[in-house]
Design a protein around this motif. Structure first.
Motif, PDB file in Angstrom:
ATOM      1  N   GLU A   1       0.143   2.959  15.615  1.00 37.71           N
ATOM      2  CA  GLU A   1       1.157   1.912  15.457  1.00 37.71           C
ATOM      3  C   GLU A   1       0.794   1.141  14.186  1.00 37.71           C
ATOM      4  O   GLU A   1      -0.173   0.378  14.177  1.00 37.71           O
ATOM      5  N   LEU A   2       1.554   1.338  13.130  1.00 38.36           N
ATOM      6  CA  LEU A   2       1.127   0.925  11.785  1.00 38.36           C
ATOM      7  C   LEU A   2       1.914  -0.271  11.255  1.00 38.36           C
ATOM      8  O   LEU A   2       3.142  -0.319  11.349  1.00 38.36           O
ATOM      9  N   THR A   3       1.158  -1.209  10.668  1.00 42.54           N
ATOM     10  CA  THR A   3       1.727  -2.296   9.867  1.00 42.54           C
ATOM     11  C   THR A   3       1.279  -2.082   8.427  1.00 42.54           C
ATOM     12  O   THR A   3       0.113  -1.747   8.180  1.00 42.54           O
ATOM     13  N   VAL A   4       2.180  -2.283   7.476  1.00 45.05           N
ATOM     14  CA  VAL A   4       1.865  -2.089   6.062  1.00 45.05           C
ATOM     15  C   VAL A   4       1.985  -3.423   5.334  1.00 45.05           C
ATOM     16  O   VAL A   4       2.989  -4.138   5.478  1.00 45.05           O
ATOM     17  N   GLU A   5       0.956  -3.758   4.560  1.00 41.87           N
ATOM     18  CA  GLU A   5       0.971  -4.974   3.755  1.00 41.87           C
ATOM     19  C   GLU A   5       0.540  -4.627   2.332  1.00 41.87           C
ATOM     20  O   GLU A   5      -0.382  -3.832   2.125  1.00 41.87           O
ATOM     21  N   TYR A   6       1.202  -5.254   1.347  1.00 44.68           N
ATOM     22  CA  TYR A   6       0.870  -5.061  -0.066  1.00 44.68           C
ATOM     23  C   TYR A   6       0.142  -6.302  -0.590  1.00 44.68           C
ATOM     24  O   TYR A   6       0.568  -7.439  -0.324  1.00 44.68           O
ATOM     25  N   THR A   7      -0.929  -6.080  -1.336  1.00 48.18           N
ATOM     26  CA  THR A   7      -1.651  -7.209  -1.904  1.00 48.18           C
ATOM     27  C   THR A   7      -0.856  -7.804  -3.062  1.00 48.18           C
ATOM     28  O   THR A   7      -0.252  -7.077  -3.855  1.00 48.18           O
ATOM     29  N   LEU A   8      -0.892  -9.123  -3.161  1.00 47.50           N
ATOM     30  CA  LEU A   8      -0.135  -9.837  -4.178  1.00 47.50           C
ATOM     31  C   LEU A   8      -1.013 -10.431  -5.271  1.00 47.50           C
ATOM     32  O   LEU A   8      -0.537 -10.720  -6.364  1.00 47.50           O
ATOM     33  N   LYS A   9      -2.295 -10.621  -4.959  1.00 51.71           N
ATOM     34  CA  LYS A   9      -3.206 -11.234  -5.914  1.00 51.71           C
ATOM     35  C   LYS A   9      -4.633 -10.926  -5.495  1.00 51.71           C
ATOM     36  O   LYS A   9      -4.877 -10.379  -4.413  1.00 51.71           O
ATOM     37  N   ARG A  10      -5.571 -11.281  -6.344  1.00 59.83           N
ATOM     38  CA  ARG A  10      -6.974 -11.065  -6.029  1.00 59.83           C
ATOM     39  C   ARG A  10      -7.360 -11.895  -4.804  1.00 59.83           C
ATOM     40  O   ARG A  10      -6.998 -13.062  -4.690  1.00 59.83           O
ATOM     41  N   GLY A  11      -8.061 -11.280  -3.879  1.00 56.15           N
ATOM     42  CA  GLY A  11      -8.478 -11.949  -2.656  1.00 56.15           C
ATOM     43  C   GLY A  11      -7.502 -11.804  -1.497  1.00 56.15           C
ATOM     44  O   GLY A  11      -7.841 -12.145  -0.349  1.00 56.15           O
ATOM     45  N   HIS A  12      -6.291 -11.289  -1.769  1.00 54.72           N
ATOM     46  CA  HIS A  12      -5.279 -11.194  -0.722  1.00 54.72           C
ATOM     47  C   HIS A  12      -5.676 -10.200   0.364  1.00 54.72           C
ATOM     48  O   HIS A  12      -5.394 -10.418   1.558  1.00 54.72           O
ATOM     49  N   ALA A  13      -6.345  -9.100  -0.025  1.00 55.85           N
ATOM     50  CA  ALA A  13      -6.749  -8.100   0.972  1.00 55.85           C
ATOM     51  C   ALA A  13      -7.722  -8.687   1.988  1.00 55.85           C
ATOM     52  O   ALA A  13      -7.705  -8.295   3.162  1.00 55.85           O
ATOM     53  N   THR A  14      -8.550  -9.640   1.571  1.00 52.68           N
ATOM     54  CA  THR A  14      -9.462 -10.297   2.508  1.00 52.68           C
ATOM     55  C   THR A  14      -8.680 -11.049   3.574  1.00 52.68           C
ATOM     56  O   THR A  14      -8.960 -10.942   4.773  1.00 52.68           O
ATOM     57  N   THR A  15      -7.689 -11.813   3.140  1.00 56.04           N
ATOM     58  CA  THR A  15      -6.865 -12.567   4.083  1.00 56.04           C
ATOM     59  C   THR A  15      -6.130 -11.640   5.043  1.00 56.04           C
ATOM     60  O   THR A  15      -6.093 -11.885   6.262  1.00 56.04           O
ATOM     61  N   LEU A  16      -5.551 -10.566   4.529  1.00 51.61           N
ATOM     62  CA  LEU A  16      -4.798  -9.635   5.371  1.00 51.61           C
ATOM     63  C   LEU A  16      -5.702  -8.960   6.405  1.00 51.61           C
ATOM     64  O   LEU A  16      -5.341  -8.846   7.583  1.00 51.61           O
ATOM     65  N   ALA A  17      -6.878  -8.497   5.962  1.00 51.33           N
ATOM     66  CA  ALA A  17      -7.793  -7.803   6.880  1.00 51.33           C
ATOM     67  C   ALA A  17      -8.341  -8.757   7.928  1.00 51.33           C
ATOM     68  O   ALA A  17      -8.501  -8.386   9.104  1.00 51.33           O
ATOM     69  N   ARG A  18      -8.646  -9.989   7.530  1.00 49.27           N
ATOM     70  CA  ARG A  18      -9.163 -10.962   8.504  1.00 49.27           C
ATOM     71  C   ARG A  18      -8.130 -11.262   9.582  1.00 49.27           C
ATOM     72  O   ARG A  18      -8.440 -11.279  10.779  1.00 49.27           O
ATOM     73  N   LYS A  19      -6.891 -11.509   9.185  1.00 46.71           N
ATOM     74  CA  LYS A  19      -5.838 -11.785  10.167  1.00 46.71           C
ATOM     75  C   LYS A  19      -5.626 -10.599  11.093  1.00 46.71           C
ATOM     76  O   LYS A  19      -5.418 -10.761  12.303  1.00 46.71           O
TER      77      LYS A  19
END
Length: 316
Positions: free
Chosen positions: A31-49
């Motif tokens: 069951e997949l959710t897809v998110e695109y990074t918008l700026k430096r550090g964004h992947a950290t926020t997405l993975a933490r959430k």
């Protein structure tokens, strides 16, 4: 099984069409959710959430910088919101890596294919079978790293490369070589090496010109050739260190040549190496360039390093 796919839209080896193929392939298994990074550090926020919401797997499509950010998001998630055993590696989501950068050191160190299509196949097979590997990480102050950190020369070279890329240059082995030569010839820190390594219960090692820390081998690649300052470094042991006592042109050239040879084993009076270290601090007499997993993070004068064993599950 729930998964988050974190996509760096600037990933150099994939297109929008190939990303769509990847998404369809993953959705056949999870069951997949897809998110695109918008700026430096964004992947950290997405993975933490995602970790705090109970996601089982975080998949990255991007280079080593995207992976580093995602790992930091996973590892700093609130443990009170994650279920499972007490061990962080099993309490938090697993990581799956689809290589999409120019070098992909972490993926290659895990033995994953360089091609994103083949890498996706490995991940799908691992998800079906439950196959994974538990690896150790390094930590520099409050930030985790997967394969390398550095203060001094190697980080200054990383800074030069990133500056060139912002001017539109392509990341190539030739660009790194020119940046290295330019940094060595600049003469910065050559006469008075500013770095020291302090270890609990040991006399400090002083007068160092650069310090490279590895959590695995190789340290990086030039094209297909691995560069190995510390060939014994491993995800299954502590941190390995290579430091240079001098940044003279001749001695630095000799050590770089040793690192790039097929039987890499850098040695000599100019070389300090430490194997399987649990904890140490690098102190600088003046601010020094600092990098983690190939990303330049500014200047530092003191960084505490720690080996974190069996920290992360990786699908591979």
């Amino acid at each position: 099984m729930r998964a988050l796919l974190v996509v760096n839209p600037k990933a150099t080896t994939t297109s929008e069409r190939s990303r769509d193929v990847l998404v369809r392939a993953l959705r056949s298994q999870v069951e997949l959710t897809v998110e695109y990074t918008l700026k430096r550090g964004h992947a950290t926020t997405l993975a933490r959430k995602a970790a705090e919401s109970g996601v089982d797997v975080v998949v990255t499509l991007g280079g080593d910088g995207t992976i580093n950010e995602a790992v930091n998001g996973i590892m700093t998630a609130d443990p009170g919101l994650a279920s499972g055993t007490a061990s962080p590696a099993f309490r938090l989501p697993a990581l799956a890596v689809v290589p999409g950068g120019s070098t992909n050191v972490f993926a290659r160190a895990l033995g994953l294919p360089r091609d994103w299509v083949e890498g996706t196949g490995v991940i799908l097979d691992g998800l079906r079978s439950g196959r994974h590997r538990v690896i150790g990480l390094g930590r520099a102050d409050d930030r985790y790293f997967t394969f390398t950190a550095g203060l001094g020369l190697d980080a200054a070279v990383t800074r030069r490369v990133e500056q060139a890329r912002r001017r539109g240059r392509t990341s190539t082995p030739a660009l790194y070589l020119r940046s290295l030569v330019g940094q060595v010839l600049s003469g910065e820190d050559r006469k008075t090496p500013p770095l020291s390594i302090e270890r609990p219960g040991e006399e400090p090692e002083t007068g160092l010109g650069t310090v490279i820390i590895q959590n695995t081998a190789p340290w990086t690649y030039v094209g297909d050739r691995p560069i190995n300052p510390n060939p014994q470094a491993s995800f299954d042991r502590g941190l390995d260190v290579l430091a240079l006592r001098s940044l003279g042109v001749a001695s630095t050239t000799r050590t770089v040549t040793q690192m790039t040879s097929r039987r890499a084993d850098p040695r000599g009076r100019n070389v300090l190496r430490m194997h399987d270290q649990v904890e140490f601090t690098v102190v600088a007499a003046r601010p020094q360039s600092f990098q983690l997993d190939g990303d330049y993070l500014g200047e530092r004068q003191k960084v505490h390093f720690l080996s974190v064993p069996r920290a992360l599950r990786v699908i591979c």
